[in-house]
Design a protein around this motif. Structure first.
Motif, mmCIF file in Angstrom:
data_model
loop_
_atom_site.group_PDB
_atom_site.id
_atom_site.type_symbol
_atom_site.label_atom_id
_atom_site.label_comp_id
_atom_site.label_asym_id
_atom_site.label_seq_id
_atom_site.Cartn_x
_atom_site.Cartn_y
_atom_site.Cartn_z
ATOM 1 N N HIS A 66 13.687 -7.472 28.366
ATOM 2 C CA HIS A 66 13.378 -7.741 29.771
ATOM 3 C C HIS A 66 12.586 -9.029 29.871
ATOM 4 O O HIS A 66 12.264 -9.652 28.855
ATOM 5 C CB HIS A 66 12.663 -6.559 30.423
ATOM 6 C CG HIS A 66 11.321 -6.220 29.855
ATOM 7 N ND1 HIS A 66 11.130 -5.757 28.568
ATOM 8 C CD2 HIS A 66 10.073 -6.287 30.405
ATOM 9 C CE1 HIS A 66 9.845 -5.534 28.363
ATOM 10 N NE2 HIS A 66 9.177 -5.850 29.452
ATOM 11 N N HIS A 68 9.527 -9.908 30.848
ATOM 12 C CA HIS A 68 8.080 -10.086 30.706
ATOM 13 C C HIS A 68 7.786 -11.030 29.545
ATOM 14 O O HIS A 68 8.435 -10.964 28.498
ATOM 15 C CB HIS A 68 7.389 -8.735 30.530
ATOM 16 C CG HIS A 68 7.341 -7.949 31.810
ATOM 17 N ND1 HIS A 68 7.243 -6.588 31.838
ATOM 18 C CD2 HIS A 68 7.379 -8.363 33.106
ATOM 19 C CE1 HIS A 68 7.222 -6.177 33.114
ATOM 20 N NE2 HIS A 68 7.307 -7.235 33.893
ATOM 21 N N CYS A 89 17.594 -9.956 34.022
ATOM 22 C CA CYS A 89 16.543 -10.526 33.167
ATOM 23 C C CYS A 89 16.525 -12.033 33.308
ATOM 24 O O CYS A 89 15.458 -12.638 33.471
ATOM 25 C CB CYS A 89 16.782 -10.116 31.710
ATOM 26 S SG CYS A 89 15.643 -10.867 30.527
ATOM 27 N N ARG A 152 17.180 1.259 36.799
ATOM 28 C CA ARG A 152 15.867 0.658 36.978
ATOM 29 C C ARG A 152 14.768 1.575 36.443
ATOM 30 O O ARG A 152 14.909 2.798 36.457
ATOM 31 C CB ARG A 152 15.632 0.360 38.461
ATOM 32 C CG ARG A 152 16.637 -0.647 38.984
ATOM 33 C CD ARG A 152 16.240 -1.223 40.323
ATOM 34 N NE ARG A 152 16.350 -0.272 41.407
ATOM 35 C CZ ARG A 152 16.336 -0.621 42.700
ATOM 36 N NH1 ARG A 152 16.210 -1.899 43.041
ATOM 37 N NH2 ARG A 152 16.440 0.291 43.642
ATOM 38 N N THR A 155 11.304 -2.238 34.819
ATOM 39 C CA THR A 155 11.660 -3.352 35.717
ATOM 40 C C THR A 155 13.003 -2.981 36.356
ATOM 41 O O THR A 155 13.504 -1.868 36.153
ATOM 42 C CB THR A 155 11.832 -4.687 34.938
ATOM 43 O OG1 THR A 155 12.992 -4.594 34.106
ATOM 44 C CG2 THR A 155 10.616 -5.005 34.083
ATOM 45 N N ASP A 156 13.595 -3.946 37.059
ATOM 46 C CA ASP A 156 14.936 -3.691 37.615
ATOM 47 C C ASP A 156 16.033 -4.186 36.680
ATOM 48 O O ASP A 156 17.192 -4.255 37.067
ATOM 49 C CB ASP A 156 15.081 -4.331 39.001
ATOM 50 C CG ASP A 156 14.965 -5.853 38.975
ATOM 51 O OD1 ASP A 156 14.843 -6.455 37.881
ATOM 52 O OD2 ASP A 156 14.996 -6.458 40.068
ATOM 53 N N ASP A 158 15.832 -3.710 32.755
ATOM 54 C CA ASP A 158 15.582 -3.376 31.338
ATOM 55 C C ASP A 158 16.895 -3.132 30.595
ATOM 56 O O ASP A 158 17.746 -2.371 31.056
ATOM 57 C CB ASP A 158 14.739 -2.103 31.240
ATOM 58 C CG ASP A 158 13.453 -2.188 32.035
ATOM 59 O OD1 ASP A 158 12.524 -2.855 31.577
ATOM 60 O OD2 ASP A 158 13.400 -1.586 33.134
ATOM 61 N N ASP A 188 5.987 -4.042 37.794
ATOM 62 C CA ASP A 188 7.304 -4.379 38.356
ATOM 63 C C ASP A 188 8.227 -3.155 38.342
ATOM 64 O O ASP A 188 9.451 -3.293 38.327
ATOM 65 C CB ASP A 188 7.952 -5.505 37.533
ATOM 66 C CG ASP A 188 7.152 -6.794 37.609
ATOM 67 O OD1 ASP A 188 6.743 -7.173 38.728
ATOM 68 O OD2 ASP A 188 6.933 -7.426 36.558
#
Ligand SMILES: [Zn+2]
Length: 259
Positions: A66, A68, A89, A152, A155-156, A158, A188
């Motif tokens: 993802h 981050h 992503c 989801r 996050t939306d 992953d 998120d």
């Protein structure tokens, strides 16, 4: 906590880092390998690359679980290799990288860590370019690796990395959909959908499950975390942040997200 590799199945390795208790993965095939997540900046990525090279000389591909920063700000160090990730992503990284960077730099400076702050400022934004919508099947030197978007959650976007091992077993790299040693991160997140996504992950786990942070776990742990997330959702819907399974600060972040 070791800074070396732990082999969780033949040719499937996990490297757990002191920094953020972050896990990266390595899948070694015949003449090729796959690196899962790239750490926070080019300095940490160079350290990861040296560790990869201590295991295998094969050319790599990369996958980001993802967007981050701790999972993908090291991407540029692995080029010109292909970097896989979900379509979401790639777009999330482009959209949020500078906000993420500013927040992390501020935290590091508050801690007096000028050196890391400088490395974070210099980390290039290099989003994945091999994009996955729902599922992609990779051939990593004769080993099948399946990248799946299961819905989801943390996050939306992953992405879960499923590696075939021996017999019917698998190793699953879960990214931050699963967290060991600390509460899941909700900044998120999609609290109403995360339990169902973990239910799908639980259904496909047949062996070690590697969380984004912390010790390697298993399907039973995933089931337990799903129960906790259901309890979070129940507490949020009742407006009772004190009734959730995590502390007040975590529950407040969860309450800031759509339910
Ligand atoms: Zn994360």
């Amino acid at each position: 906590m070791s800074v070396g590799w732990q082999e969780v199945a033949s040719g499937v390795l996990v490297r757990r880092h002191r920094e953020l208790d972050l896990n990266c993965g390595l899948v070694v095939g015949d003449g090729a390998c796959l690196v899962v997540d790239t750490r926070s900046h080019l300095g940490e990525a160079a350290d990861l690359i040296a560790a990869v090279r201590s295991v295998t000389p094969h050319p790599w591909a990369v996958v980001n679980t993802h967007a981050h920063y701790d999972h993908c700000f090291g991407n540029a160090a692995f080029r010109p290799a292909t970097i896989w990730g979900s379509r979401g992503c790639a777009s999330a990284l482009v959209a949020t990288a500078e906000d993420q960077r500013a927040a992390v730099v501020a935290e590091l400076l508050a801690d007096g860590d000028e050196a890391s702050a400088e490395l974070m400022r210099a980390a290039p934004v290099d989003p994945p370019d091999a994009l996955v919508d729902d599922v992609a099947v990779l051939d990593v030197g004769g080993r099948e690796v399946v990248l799946r978007f299961l819905g989801r959650g943390h996050t939306d976007h992953d992405l879960v990395v499923e590696v075939e091992t021996t017999g019917d077993a698998t190793v699953v790299f879960a990214g931050d959909l699963v967290e060991q040693g600390a509460p899941p991160a909700f900044e998120d997140a999609w609290p109403a959908e995360w339990p169902a996504t973990l239910g799908r992950l639980h259904a496909l786990a047949r062996g070690p499950v590697v969380p984004g942070h912390g010790a390697v776990v298993d399907a039973a742990f995933v089931g337990g975390q799903r129960e906790e997330l259901l309890a979070v959702l129940d507490a949020l819907r009742r407006g009772r942040l004190d009734a959730g399974p995590y502390g007040e600060a975590v529950m407040r972040v969860a309450a800031s997200r759509p339910i």
